[in-house]
Design an enzyme around this catalytic site. Structure first.
Site, PDB file in Angstrom:
ATOM      1  CE  LYS A 241      -4.405  -1.448   1.680  1.00 51.82           C
ATOM      2  NZ  LYS A 241      -4.737  -2.173   2.891  1.00 51.82           N
ATOM      3  NE  ARG A 242       6.750   0.918   2.344  1.00 50.74           N
ATOM      4  CZ  ARG A 242       7.751   0.806   1.495  1.00 50.74           C
ATOM      5  NH1 ARG A 242       8.306   1.878   0.999  1.00 50.74           N
ATOM      6  NH2 ARG A 242       8.200  -0.380   1.131  1.00 50.74           N
TER       7      ARG A 242
END
Ligand code: GLU
Length: 468
Positions: A241-242
């Site tokens: 997700k980063r």
């Protein structure tokens, strides 16, 4: 042999980009071989699987153009069959009941840890007399896994990979509540669905050895596996997700075309020479299982955007109008009626030249939808000085008699008119642009004016000339 592949997502969240690539690879491989591509929803984990996630997966796959052959299979609906196969393994002596309690097993693991040993089930019920079974305890069913020798995987991508059987313990097939484990259900379903090839992420590589052991115990033919390295972010770490790893539908919302995303995903971990732009037909013709890389590919939004720019230019103008219409209506609070639609179609060739995404395109196309009187953008308002308004007022009279009303004729007129009136072309064209579009940027202005037609153009000029 008919090639049959499958995509088997667990509906615990959106269809992430790695899953979309797995679906694409399996579909292409099947199509290449004239086979079938199936979809199986692995919804056995009832606590984590939701109908919303299942619908989101269907939606994303259909948007991406990755529809499956036949009806999707629900794994949870096959529970009885999984239990039946566990019983078959018990009957043939390839499985046994284990009555060890959870407390007993955690004690076992603690001891193994303390002794510096790997933690694995020690086979305490493997050879025990069933008459020892404690009463009132529901057992689990475990595979009587081979203890000697090795399990060999001939992987399409990884080549030959071997694991010593001593490293694999007797896995659970059926839990004490009668529910099948992932290992058992995958094997039973792959067999029953007559899957010949499994292409999936290499996070499943270790599972493959256990699955092969179950296939062997059942004397079923195992599929050919291909474990593809996971997608990494631009920094080389596993995509998370980063990095903005999002569901496939997020790429739709960002304005990417499905054909661009397909082409991009295809090139992530697979190659055909130096080819970058690969049509669906070429992909089917070329995707034969070779060319899959062993090194993880890095996700690169700039490359995806470049492909999207290409596919936007190649897209059919009327289809693009259809795609942007809902966003246009939302952004402008105006209805895209027949007239606006035909203006959009006429202007699309130039609009799409300048867009990287459908979001850009929706923004730039709004000029054909906004209604009079236009709200001027700040930079446009600045262009419309009193002098500019005087130029417009005079030009309006000349335009009223111009024939024919085409982009070329308008441009020729503008050049001649500017010269005759000692104006630079910009001193005429910029105020015209501001008045007709409300902005200081637009597609070629004479094309825009041609599309709006004489009456609308003169009215727009009038709105400005008469404003104080
Ligand atoms: N359901 C598994 C997952 O979503 C895939 C299982 C498989 O491909 O064998 O990761």
């Amino acid at each position: 042999m008919t090639v049959v592949t499958r995509f088997a997502p667990s509906p615990t969240g959106f269809l992430h980009i790695g899953g979309a690539r797995t679906a694409l690879f399996n579909r292409l491989f099947a199509k290449h071989h004239g086979g079938r591509y199936l979809l199986r929803i692995e919804d056995t984990d009832k606590k984590r699987s939701t109908q919303e996630a299942i619908d989101a997966i269907y939606d994303a796959l259909s948007w991406l153009g990755l529809d499956c052959d036949g009806e999707p299979v629900s794994q949870s609906a096959r529970r009885k069959r999984h239990a039946e196969v566990a019983q078959q393994l018990l009957d043939s002596g390839h499985a046994y009941r284990c009555y060890a309690s959870p407390e007993e097993l955690s004690e076992m693991r603690a001891e193994q840890k303390a002794a510096g040993q790997p933690t694995r089930y020690d086979g305490r019920w493997r050879d025990r007399d069933p008459s020892d079974a404690p009463s009132g305890v529901d057992p689990v069913i475990r595979l009587r896994a081979p203890q000697d020798g090795e399990t060999v995987l001939e992987d399409l991508v990884q080549g030959q990979v071997t694991v010593a059987n001593a490293q694999l313990d007797d896995m659970i097939l059926l839990r004490s509540d009668g529910s099948p484990t992932y290992m058992l259900s995958v094997v039973v379903d792959d067999h029953d669905m007559e899957i010949t090839h499994v292409i999936r992420g290499d996070d499943h590589l270790t599972n493959a050895f256990r699955q092969i052991q179950i296939f062997k115990a059942l004397e079923w033919e195992q599929p050919i596996y291909g474990h593809v390295p996971l997608i990494h972010g631009p920094d080389g770490a596993k995509l998370s997700k980063r990095h903005g790893a999002l569901g496939a539908e997020a790429y739709r919302d960002m304005g990417f075309l499905p054909e661009a995303l397909r082409n991009y995903l295809l090139r992530l971990g697979w190659g055909h020479g130096d080819d970058e732009i690969i049509s669906d037909d070429q992909a089917v013709a070329w995707f034969d299982g070779s060319g899959l890389g062993k090194a993880p590919a890095r996700f690169d939004t700039a490359k995806l955007t470049a492909l999207n720019t290409h596919y936007l230019k190649a897209a059919d103008n009327d289809s693009l109008v259809g795609l942007i219409t809902p966003g246009l209506e939302q952004n402008t609070s105006a209805t895209v009626d027949e007239l606006a639609s035909s203006r959009l179609s006429a202007g699309m060739e130039s609009l799409k030249e300048r867009a990287k995404t459908l979001v850009d395109l929706t923004e730039s196309a709004a000029l054909y939808v906004r209604q009079r009187p236009l709200e001027m953008e700040a930079k446009a308002a600045k262009i419309l000085t009193d002098d500019a308004k005087a130029v417009l007022a005079a030009a309006r009279n000349a335009l009223a008699d111009l024939h024919p009303w085409t982009a070329e004729a308008l441009e020729t007129w503008a050049r001649e008119y500017a010269e005759a009136n000692a104006l630079k072309l910009g001193q005429l064209a910029q105020p015209l642009r501001a008045a007709v579009t409300g902005s200081n940027v637009s597609p070629p202005i004479f094309e825009v004016i041609a599309i709006f037609g004489r009456e609308e153009t003169l009215n727009r000029i009038e709105d400005i000339v008469e404003s104080t």
